[in-house]
Design a protein around this motif. Structure first.
Motif, PDB file in Angstrom:
ATOM      1  N   HIS A  45     -23.180 -12.822 -24.180  1.00  0.00           N
ATOM      2  CA  HIS A  45     -22.273 -13.839 -24.721  1.00  0.00           C
ATOM      3  C   HIS A  45     -23.043 -14.799 -25.622  1.00  0.00           C
ATOM      4  CE1 HIS A  45     -19.080 -16.827 -24.979  1.00  0.00           C
ATOM      5  NE2 HIS A  45     -19.968 -17.742 -24.622  1.00  0.00           N
ATOM      6  N   HIS A  46     -24.243 -15.168 -25.203  1.00  0.00           N
ATOM      7  CA  HIS A  46     -25.042 -16.100 -25.996  1.00  0.00           C
ATOM      8  C   HIS A  46     -25.388 -15.513 -27.358  1.00  0.00           C
ATOM      9  CE1 HIS A  46     -27.991 -19.238 -26.880  1.00  0.00           C
ATOM     10  NE2 HIS A  46     -28.816 -18.274 -27.260  1.00  0.00           N
TER      11      HIS A  46
ATOM     12  N   ASP B  68     -15.474  -5.588 -21.854  1.00  0.00           N
ATOM     13  CA  ASP B  68     -16.582  -6.506 -22.100  1.00  0.00           C
ATOM     14  C   ASP B  68     -17.271  -6.886 -20.794  1.00  0.00           C
ATOM     15  OD1 ASP B  68     -16.045  -6.420 -24.766  1.00  0.00           O
ATOM     16  OD2 ASP B  68     -15.194  -8.434 -24.904  1.00  0.00           O
TER      17      ASP B  68
ATOM     18  N   GLY C 226     -22.019 -17.160 -28.364  1.00  0.00           N
ATOM     19  CA  GLY C 226     -22.185 -18.420 -27.652  1.00  0.00           C
ATOM     20  C   GLY C 226     -23.201 -19.339 -28.294  1.00  0.00           C
TER      21      GLY C 226
ATOM     22  N   GLY D  83     -23.981 -10.617 -18.809  1.00  0.00           N
ATOM     23  CA  GLY D  83     -22.890 -11.199 -19.582  1.00  0.00           C
ATOM     24  C   GLY D  83     -23.259 -12.527 -20.209  1.00  0.00           C
ATOM     25  N   ALA D  84     -24.024 -13.345 -19.477  1.00  0.00           N
ATOM     26  CA  ALA D  84     -24.453 -14.632 -20.026  1.00  0.00           C
ATOM     27  C   ALA D  84     -25.331 -14.424 -21.254  1.00  0.00           C
ATOM     28  CB  ALA D  84     -25.203 -15.431 -18.959  1.00  0.00           C
TER      29      ALA D  84
ATOM     30  N   SER E 151     -18.769  -8.378 -29.407  1.00  0.00           N
ATOM     31  CA  SER E 151     -19.043  -8.514 -27.973  1.00  0.00           C
ATOM     32  C   SER E 151     -19.527  -7.221 -27.334  1.00  0.00           C
ATOM     33  CB  SER E 151     -17.786  -8.997 -27.244  1.00  0.00           C
ATOM     34  OG  SER E 151     -16.729  -8.056 -27.393  1.00  0.00           O
TER      35      SER E 151
ATOM     36  N   ARG F 211     -21.978 -20.404 -17.104  1.00  0.00           N
ATOM     37  CA  ARG F 211     -20.901 -21.387 -17.036  1.00  0.00           C
ATOM     38  C   ARG F 211     -21.016 -22.189 -15.739  1.00  0.00           C
ATOM     39  NH1 ARG F 211     -15.432 -18.153 -18.492  1.00  0.00           N
ATOM     40  NH2 ARG F 211     -16.092 -16.925 -16.686  1.00  0.00           N
TER      41      ARG F 211
ATOM     42  N   GLN G 299     -18.851 -12.577 -18.352  1.00  0.00           N
ATOM     43  CA  GLN G 299     -19.769 -13.637 -18.766  1.00  0.00           C
ATOM     44  C   GLN G 299     -20.498 -14.272 -17.593  1.00  0.00           C
ATOM     45  OE1 GLN G 299     -17.930 -16.544 -21.322  1.00  0.00           O
ATOM     46  NE2 GLN G 299     -19.663 -17.952 -21.206  1.00  0.00           N
ATOM     47  N   ASP G 300     -19.933 -14.180 -16.391  1.00  0.00           N
ATOM     48  CA  ASP G 300     -20.557 -14.819 -15.235  1.00  0.00           C
ATOM     49  C   ASP G 300     -21.735 -14.023 -14.675  1.00  0.00           C
ATOM     50  OD1 ASP G 300     -18.896 -17.030 -15.273  1.00  0.00           O
ATOM     51  OD2 ASP G 300     -17.367 -16.070 -14.031  1.00  0.00           O
TER      52      ASP G 300
END
Length: 382
Positions: free
Chosen positions: A327-328, A315, A332, A323-324, A268, A349, A318-319
């Protein structure tokens, strides 16, 4: 949109790349386009002015055993480091083919046919609203162009060399093979444009060109990535009204990009799981797009700096847009089908209580953006 949100986050983080982009920006009807030479020189000058930076040019042929390292060569790196990574991970590298578009000398474009206008007149000033040159086609011209495109001689892959295309950068002939109307609903769509030379006549298709340098002496044919051979490109592109006498500063081409299977190989914090002192950054991580690549570089740099200072960063939330994306690419995405990805709200999300479908899209995107900005600013503030 999601790219605009990523721009905002990078600027909030003091991104050098975004500073360079703003300093060398070209009119592009609301899009972010830069003068390549000015952009590169700005970044180079800023880096070389730092007292603790030393530039060493050379090839690294093996993965280093000590220190903090960031592997940011871009996908078409030389063979030796690529082989070293493959040997370390024990995994076959993934690959896709990427294509580039032709660039035309501005003085060779017939302005009696082409006119200046951004689609839907987008832009905050006159230069932005006139950032593109438009070359119209009637139906007969379009059909003849498609016929020539499909019949043109193409670059063939070498024996045993296979890879897919990234859908966001398909060669125009591949799009044409998917259907004769595909280009007319893609890069050649005529909507939002009015021919200044003949306002009453609606074009069947339109080829757009965008400034490629600050001087305005070069124009890029928008969306016209190609794997046609050079001679065929000249013949086919000169069929475009307004480009009959076009002179090309660069013809299009195709190259093979390679990248690791990031969901299985990177953690991550973008570190190679088997050698956590090595991070990956940029397009080689499995993101697609200039801005996305720069964003991954921003994160890798900050994370490495935090470790060197003895204060590792937590980290990325993710929002946020950053982060998106991270994470992918680091878990993800489905590892078996992993492919390069642009930033988009599909990576975010869901927000509870909001409508799905097209009708609720505006509210959803605003909610994603508001939540992302709060999360990102909180991460920057520590």
């Amino acid at each position: 949109n999601a790219v605009g949100l990523l721009h905002w986050e990078m600027r909030q983080a003091g991104s050098l790349v975004m500073q360079a982009a703003d300093a060398s920006r070209l009119p592009a009807g609301g899009a972010l386009a830069v003068d390549r030479e000015g952009f590169s020189q700005y970044v180079t000058d800023k880096l070389m002015a730092l007292p603790n930076v030393t530039l060493e040019r050379g090839e690294i042929t093996a993965l280093p055993d000590q220190g903090q390292w960031i592997f940011a060569t871009g996908p078409p790196h030389s063979a030796a480091p690529g082989q070293a990574i493959q040997a370390e991970t024990g995994a076959d590298r993934l690959a896709f083919f990427d294509a580039i578009a032709a660039i035309v000398h501005a003085e060779s474009i017939d302005r009696r046919i082409a006119w200046a206008q951004s689609r839907y007149d987008k832009g905050e000033n006159e230069a932005e609203r006139r950032a593109y040159l438009n070359c119209p086609m009637d139906k007969a011209q379009y059909e003849a162009f498609i016929d020539a495109l499909l019949a043109a001689e193409k670059t063939e892959f070498h024996e045993g060399e296979t890879a897919g295309y990234f859908d966001g950068c398909l060669p125009i002939e591949v799009m044409a093979e998917r259907g004769r109307e595909t280009l007319r609903h893609g890069p050649m769509k005529p909507v939002g444009l009015t021919n200044a030379h003949d306002p009453e006549t609606k074009a069947y298709a339109v080829v757009q060109l965008r400034r490629d340098n600050a001087l305005g002496t070069l124009f890029n044919i928008v969306g016209f990535q190609t794997k046609m051979k050079y001679g065929a490109q000249v013949e086919v592109f000169r069929m475009i009204p307004g480009l009959e006498k076009a002179r090309f500063a660069r013809l299009g081409g195709i190259h093979r990009n390679t990248f690791p299977n990031s969901p299985t190989l990177l953690d991550s914090q973008m570190r190679l799981r088997s050698r956590p002192h090595i991070r990956f950054a940029g397009q080689v991580t499995g993101v697609e797009g200039y801005v996305e690549s720069a964003a991954m570089g921003l994160l890798a740099g900050r994370m490495s700096a935090g470790e060197l200072a003895g204060a590792p960063l937590r980290d990325v939330p993710q929002d946020s847009a950053h982060g998106a994306l991270i994470h992918h690419i680091t878990g993800g995405a489905e590892a078996k089908t992993f492919q390069p990805m642009n930033v988009n709200f599909g990576l975010f999300r869901p927000v509870d209580g909001l409508k799905g479908g097209r009708r609720g899209r505006r509210d959803r995107y605003k909610a994603y953006s508001d939540r992302a900005k709060t999360a990102w600013q909180g991460w920057l503030d520590g």
